[in-house]
Design an enzyme around this catalytic site. Sequence first.
Site, short mmCIF file in Angstrom:
data_model
loop_
_atom_site.label_atom_id
_atom_site.label_comp_id
_atom_site.label_asym_id
_atom_site.label_seq_id
_atom_site.Cartn_x
_atom_site.Cartn_y
_atom_site.Cartn_z
N SER C 24 22.52 22.12 -27.98
CA SER C 24 22.84 20.97 -29.44
C SER C 24 23.78 21.10 -30.14
CB SER C 24 21.62 20.03 -28.54
OG SER C 24 20.69 20.57 -30.40
N ASN C 104 9.96 17.52 -30.95
CA ASN C 104 10.64 16.03 -30.20
C ASN C 104 10.32 15.63 -32.12
OD1 ASN C 104 10.46 17.11 -28.19
ND2 ASN C 104 8.27 16.31 -27.28
N THR C 149 45.25 -22.64 -31.77
CA THR C 149 43.98 -23.19 -30.82
C THR C 149 45.39 -22.41 -29.33
OG1 THR C 149 44.57 -25.48 -30.63
CG2 THR C 149 42.73 -24.30 -32.00
N HIS C 150 44.18 -21.86 -28.59
CA HIS C 150 44.68 -21.25 -28.04
C HIS C 150 46.39 -20.79 -27.69
CE1 HIS C 150 42.44 -24.18 -25.33
NE2 HIS C 150 42.76 -25.05 -26.27
N SER C 271 61.72 3.86 -36.85
CA SER C 271 62.52 4.16 -35.60
C SER C 271 63.71 4.28 -36.80
CB SER C 271 62.57 3.09 -34.94
OG SER C 271 64.41 3.31 -34.64
N TYR C 311 9.28 12.14 -24.25
CA TYR C 311 11.24 12.82 -24.47
C TYR C 311 10.96 13.42 -23.45
CZ TYR C 311 14.63 15.47 -26.99
OH TYR C 311 15.35 15.59 -27.09
N GLN C 316 19.23 14.03 -26.16
CA GLN C 316 19.96 14.81 -27.15
C GLN C 316 21.23 14.21 -26.58
OE1 GLN C 316 19.45 18.95 -26.51
NE2 GLN C 316 21.60 18.76 -26.05
#
Lengths: 489, 489, 489, 489
Positions: C24, C104, C149-150, C271, C311, C316
């Site tokens: 780790s 731990n 809306t919509h 562009s 654990y 991890q």
Amino acid sequence: MLSIQVTGKRLKKQNREVTKFISSLASDKRISKHVLMINMAHVLALHKSGYISKEDTVSILRFLNSFKLSDELDEDIHYMLERHAIDKLGIKVAGQMNLGKSRNDQVATAIRMELRDTLIRTMEQILSFQDTIIRLSRKYVGTIIPGYTHMQRAQPVLLSYHLLSYFDSLSRTFDRFVEIIKRVNMSPMGSAALAGTTIGLDRRIIADFLGFEGIVRNGIDSVSSRDFAVESIASAILLSLDLSRLSEEIIIWSTEEFRFVELPDEMAATSSIMPQKKNPVVSEIVRARSSFPLSSLVSSFSIIKCLPYSYNLDLQEVTPLLWTALDTVIDSLRMTSKLMDELRFRQDFEKELSEGYTCAAFLAEYLSTKKGINFRVSHAVVGELVSKSQQRGISFRKAAEELLSEIARKYTGKRIILSGKEIGRILNPKEALRMIKTEGGCNPDKMEYELKLREGIIEKQRKTLSLIKSRIKTKLSHLEREVSGFVSE
Amino acid sequence: MLSIQVTGKRLKKQNREVTKFISSLASDKRISKHVLMINMAHVLALHKSGYISKEDTVSILRFLNSFKLSDELDEDIHYMLERHAIDKLGIKVAGQMNLGKSRNDQVATAIRMELRDTLIRTMEQILSFQDTIIRLSRKYVGTIIPGYTHMQRAQPVLLSYHLLSYFDSLSRTFDRFVEIIKRVNMSPMGSAALAGTTIGLDRRIIADFLGFEGIVRNGIDSVSSRDFAVESIASAILLSLDLSRLSEEIIIWSTEEFRFVELPDEMAATSSIMPQKKNPVVSEIVRARSSFPLSSLVSSFSIIKCLPYSYNLDLQEVTPLLWTALDTVIDSLRMTSKLMDELRFRQDFEKELSEGYTCAAFLAEYLSTKKGINFRVSHAVVGELVSKSQQRGISFRKAAEELLSEIARKYTGKRIILSGKEIGRILNPKEALRMIKTEGGCNPDKMEYELKLREGIIEKQRKTLSLIKSRIKTKLSHLEREVSGFVSE
Amino acid sequence: MLSIQVTGKRLKKQNREVTKFISSLASDKRISKHVLMINMAHVLALHKSGYISKEDTVSILRFLNSFKLSDELDEDIHYMLERHAIDKLGIKVAGQMNLGKSRNDQVATAIRMELRDTLIRTMEQILSFQDTIIRLSRKYVGTIIPGYTHMQRAQPVLLSYHLLSYFDSLSRTFDRFVEIIKRVNMSPMGSAALAGTTIGLDRRIIADFLGFEGIVRNGIDSVSSRDFAVESIASAILLSLDLSRLSEEIIIWSTEEFRFVELPDEMAATSSIMPQKKNPVVSEIVRARSSFPLSSLVSSFSIIKCLPYSYNLDLQEVTPLLWTALDTVIDSLRMTSKLMDELRFRQDFEKELSEGYTCAAFLAEYLSTKKGINFRVSHAVVGELVSKSQQRGISFRKAAEELLSEIARKYTGKRIILSGKEIGRILNPKEALRMIKTEGGCNPDKMEYELKLREGIIEKQRKTLSLIKSRIKTKLSHLEREVSGFVSE
Amino acid sequence: MLSIQVTGKRLKKQNREVTKFISSLASDKRISKHVLMINMAHVLALHKSGYISKEDTVSILRFLNSFKLSDELDEDIHYMLERHAIDKLGIKVAGQMNLGKSRNDQVATAIRMELRDTLIRTMEQILSFQDTIIRLSRKYVGTIIPGYTHMQRAQPVLLSYHLLSYFDSLSRTFDRFVEIIKRVNMSPMGSAALAGTTIGLDRRIIADFLGFEGIVRNGIDSVSSRDFAVESIASAILLSLDLSRLSEEIIIWSTEEFRFVELPDEMAATSSIMPQKKNPVVSEIVRARSSFPLSSLVSSFSIIKCLPYSYNLDLQEVTPLLWTALDTVIDSLRMTSKLMDELRFRQDFEKELSEGYTCAAFLAEYLSTKKGINFRVSHAVVGELVSKSQQRGISFRKAAEELLSEIARKYTGKRIILSGKEIGRILNPKEALRMIKTEGGCNPDKMEYELKLREGIIEKQRKTLSLIKSRIKTKLSHLEREVSGFVSE
């Protein structure tokens, strides 16, 4: 002699609340006809191997032929079926039914049979959707729309060309289902609980009776694997992506601002106060539900991930997720196809786009190929031309006619002249598209060819599906005939 | 003549923090060699069609042959490459490189090339893992372990039989990759930004140079679709499920309570204070990471779901997710294979299982097939036998010898007698398994046949993969030869 | 006396490839400063309880003060740290460091400390984003945009009102983090491996030194729970939803069709050939990455779901997922805030909307409240009015002036008259909005009040965060002072 | 006068298949009683503001009091309700019902009310589950089990201590729901479609009538946000993790190999042939369904992520996902609690663990604290002791008695002596645990204190919940009283 009510005894012991909690009966309804066929095929195989007399075989087949799921509480259809069989036929007859089989192999088999049917329905919907795309493409074969990148107008394209991109994606998913159905259509029967059985059963005969193309060889694999479900869901996800993206487009296209398309009244939600407003509700729902197959996959994965072999009851919870995934895409394909057929596309883009900048890239390529200007330079020339047209507030076409020579000379030192007619052609969307040379490109003159090509693909796919269906049907009819032979005696 | 630094101008304008935020360069490293090949193939095609002179072609190919990604900030590899080319070769030469192509088709092409390689590496790891399974199965060919359902001991099985269930699942995923690679290995080049180009390019030649089997016909499809990525991730998920379940088993098997297997010291984390403790860390990490392909899919889906056609920059974020998914399974396959090869399995289960109840189902089937007792009744008889043995605290075998006749008579009214030898054979795990009759079942006498069958499958798979690799290699060598021809002049 | 190299011995045994696979260390870099503080606090506590002499305490603290993570391979930072300590100080001194603690409890503690810091950074970004919203709202305080809306235009709203909806959502997430940080900021130290230790340690003192508000009481809970990580990720998901929706809006708003907003050049990708095109790349990337917290959650869930207590190494793999989730939203908040500050909104909607139908609903309400027409009827009246205006091709305003009386009479039988001035006012977006009466509604006359209200909320949030930070800082300074006291001797 | 059938007209136009596809009626059943209350509160507010006469108010309230959802097809409950009202009361009376409200604010309000109730039910189940944990902990207060890390035995712990880790996690989730319910319990009513209304309505009065603690201030936020749903689902996920991990433990604990626990017959699926086999079906189903809240979150996120403001119909699909998430955890909590109460735990671990190595770490700490051996050295000493005991095949205790002095001298050069009695005490699990000194640690002498502490927490939680419930109840009773007053006239 003792009365034996094996499953009955069990049920008295198990707490009813527990039975209700773990019962799969609600979901078993969907596989019940397959469970009956499995029992028929199994009983016939037992009879062939001499484990059940002809008389008993007839009785059991008759019972199976008339069995209906009741509303009683039970753990699952397999227990309910045997309980009813014992009640009706007595243990002496019914007691042999489960010789050499287990709930583990039966349920895996039944799910595969129902999945097979559901995949076929999905494929039929894909075909029908592709038909719609072709129909729509032909209807609007010359219609130009702006093509977008980053949701910014990039260049004109043909609507039909745009639609064909969906067609091709759907064809790939169709192919996936053809491949998946091969892996689905293998029989677990004969694997019993997990490792086969000492009962002499010909697995191939049972598989044949049930329409399968072969057997899942290893018993632990047979009862513990659900990869066939997961991959079916994964392909439903791919379908969902197409459906969601298309719905997103329809919703955007039908805004007041884009106005590409008008929705049919009967497939929109209108507002009584604003008749011009047509809420694209079908596409909104399709878009929303496109996430259902994904969540089926997430749950299925989480369920299966932690399971040591072989069968664990957790697997039972995967089955309804599988149906949700496929039913969702079947419905969404059907409704979207219906909607597509009624869309009215705007057809006046050609003029609008002639004035704008969407053909600028065509002009740059033209300068490169016809006027011998290095591409990055011609690109810069056109870039400045666009700039100038904006600064002066004149149309791009006008700017090209007036300023192109001058700018080109500045960049190249050479004298470059394009006639007004030449410019008009390059900046006319349809004319410009006609200059496209690459295979499969968006050239109006090639659209007929491209459409024919796709019609050929539909034809091929349709044949493939027919073959799959007829092979299953033929095999199942053998079972039916055999059962009829016994039952009608 | 003006100095033109197209991309340079752009970069001065774009805020550096923005460029950093949106840059794909970190991820582009992985595809850089493919991007160079794409440029080579494209330049050759431009030369063949007369757009670039031989001399310029040689210059550009030499530049490409020696190009290395720098650590400078840029939006992506395509911009960086052209910028360097212009710096080095001048705009007159470098300015033609991008005639008839776009970042959109190039990036889709490069991802497909790298994915092709990564899929091949995955398939190689699958083959190697399957070799391990066969090796381990042969090493422990007669070893018996308890088989489980619901994590409860169900019946004895052969360890090799258990392992073969993983083999068969892996074969199906191998087949999936064979199918996927067909869809992946199609060339988008020539689609340009979204709809093809007016430049006369033979898309088939470019595709061939780059090792593809054909072209993605529709341009919008070419640049906007990522279904090939999503289905590759989906198959990585299926691999992950196998890896996670196997890891779960290894972790459980190596507990003090199960003691099926001893881990090799060098692949476990030992504790200095408790030497008997061997933490199964490799399997824990494999199990944990098995979720990575799923989360790649979830993110990919969420990204793609809302995108109207054609290219949107969001798609850029899908690519690293694809590599994470496949790299994870490649590493996990490799490490798990390594671990499997070193596992030492317990071999004394046969005796332990002879005393217990795991062969009870065999006895029931025996009574049914050899002694003519209806199956549900023989089932009940054996059930009561088990009960009695528990009540009296005697072994199941002893109970069978002493009580079977009596119980059988109670249920059937008939006199049923099994000799001690008969009982001993039925309750001996290996002998019992020998009675299994169904095809593919866990019968020790058939294991050699089953193993041979799988060796044949590995052979077939290996040939398929070789063919895929050699076809690509041959095509790529044409490009290499052609480039060499120019460069060496 | 024997030489003891506890962890060294272990490493020789463990295969290097395995160590690499499970290590780790890459992720431990992020928590290394916390690990050092934990060791300092622990050593001080051991000293206070008499387990370590003053002299040794000084040596160890000096070592910790100067320790740097090396690039060597090791399982994790804890092993590396002790290994280096033994190398440098000898076992006699370094050997007591780990008395009464375990990897731990240490790792759980270190993650909580780093998470605490990361949550604070997230909250700071939220505050800064809310500042931007207020600044932007004030800048465009009178600006009208269509509300949807919509995705269909529904009625005019104030841009500032629209923006405040994001503000309020962010405030709720700010509150969530305040709640979460309370649960995060509890110390596992003293839980040792899983159940506490026989070493006499005052957990409260250690917790205090490390800036915690209390202890995680139960040891198994301390080392096995990651709910604090999962709920932090879940709140990052909520932030992501706001960021994604806002980005979606910015992308749509900056299309040629909507033209609500102009992006700043330096935050868009332009562009060279189409200067008018400004690709909204920042928003596209924010939108794409908004799915990262979700996939962190999916993986975390899948990892944790199958783990029995206490654990397991699988945990991890959760930690890096947690950082990805939060870092993503921190970056996206920062970049979006930057972008927002530079947006130029279109300000001429008022006129456009005066001509259209977006004020139709206001008219219906007006007829109901001022002219005594039942609402459903007034709704129908206005509906017909809209229809008629479309049929006749006249503006809605003109239709209202000419036809309203007639239609109203048809529906109600009564004579209803609205003056041209009245109509003009109702159909003027800003005037119409002024009629809104409900608390918190989109009334321009109330915007100042609404903005003040939010400024007050920011103030309150800022104070809350300051308090959190200063409490931690004060506690940590105690540790620092104590360590300095020893080290400087 | 014209007949007006607003919604009726609409329905004739909309295709029935479309209506069926988009209808939310199936899901609306769950919120119907809230929708009726909302209408009552709204009508009362309209009456108070003078928009509806007393007589009409009475008529409408009577209609609402007796309304039942029919099986007719409709888009949603709101349309159905108004349609029925117009049919029954005539447009003149019913036409005013919807003055100043919209489906958008109503549906958000109704979901919040139902969610409030569902969260309360969830919290009640948590409390009841915590009661079970305490009951079980008291029943087995002295019972020792092995504690695990990496699924390897680490050290003895108390069963009650293990169970309390779940208790504490559940308390945190209880607290989360307390926080969430505050955000949920705010009223959107008065936001109308998205921005408030010109109708003079006191939002605070309506909110109060409906049991809310305040209003959602911003209208766009009111109708578009579903963060309250997402965070509720996220907390259901946290509950699911506890439930899944506990189920995993129960399944492992009930294997023949672990034998920690015996399942009650009535809550397991037994096999008639192997009565000793008790399939832990309840825990398997709980474990499987623990993924449902996660998939609800994934779908909800995917749905919401792409939505520009304000309301889009997609949001409708979030609601059923919310109920699935919470109903699943409510059921699973209930069934697991029931199961826990019936578990019979093995109580003879103490002796078994006295012989093994699980107390080795205690010995090392003892040597460090009582015999002055540096911890890393005492660790090495005990490590060698374990090794030797394995090599010689003697128990750890015997090895300690015979070899400890010798090994200690080898490492330290000093003479260290432990009496047999001393060793016996250290290696006796319960005695060893008694030496634990850290607060909250697993010390049997402190368990009574720890349990009391949690009983205090339950008490506090119960009071908090009571307060929440009674506040809502009181407010709702005002509405009820007010309505009764009108209706009974």
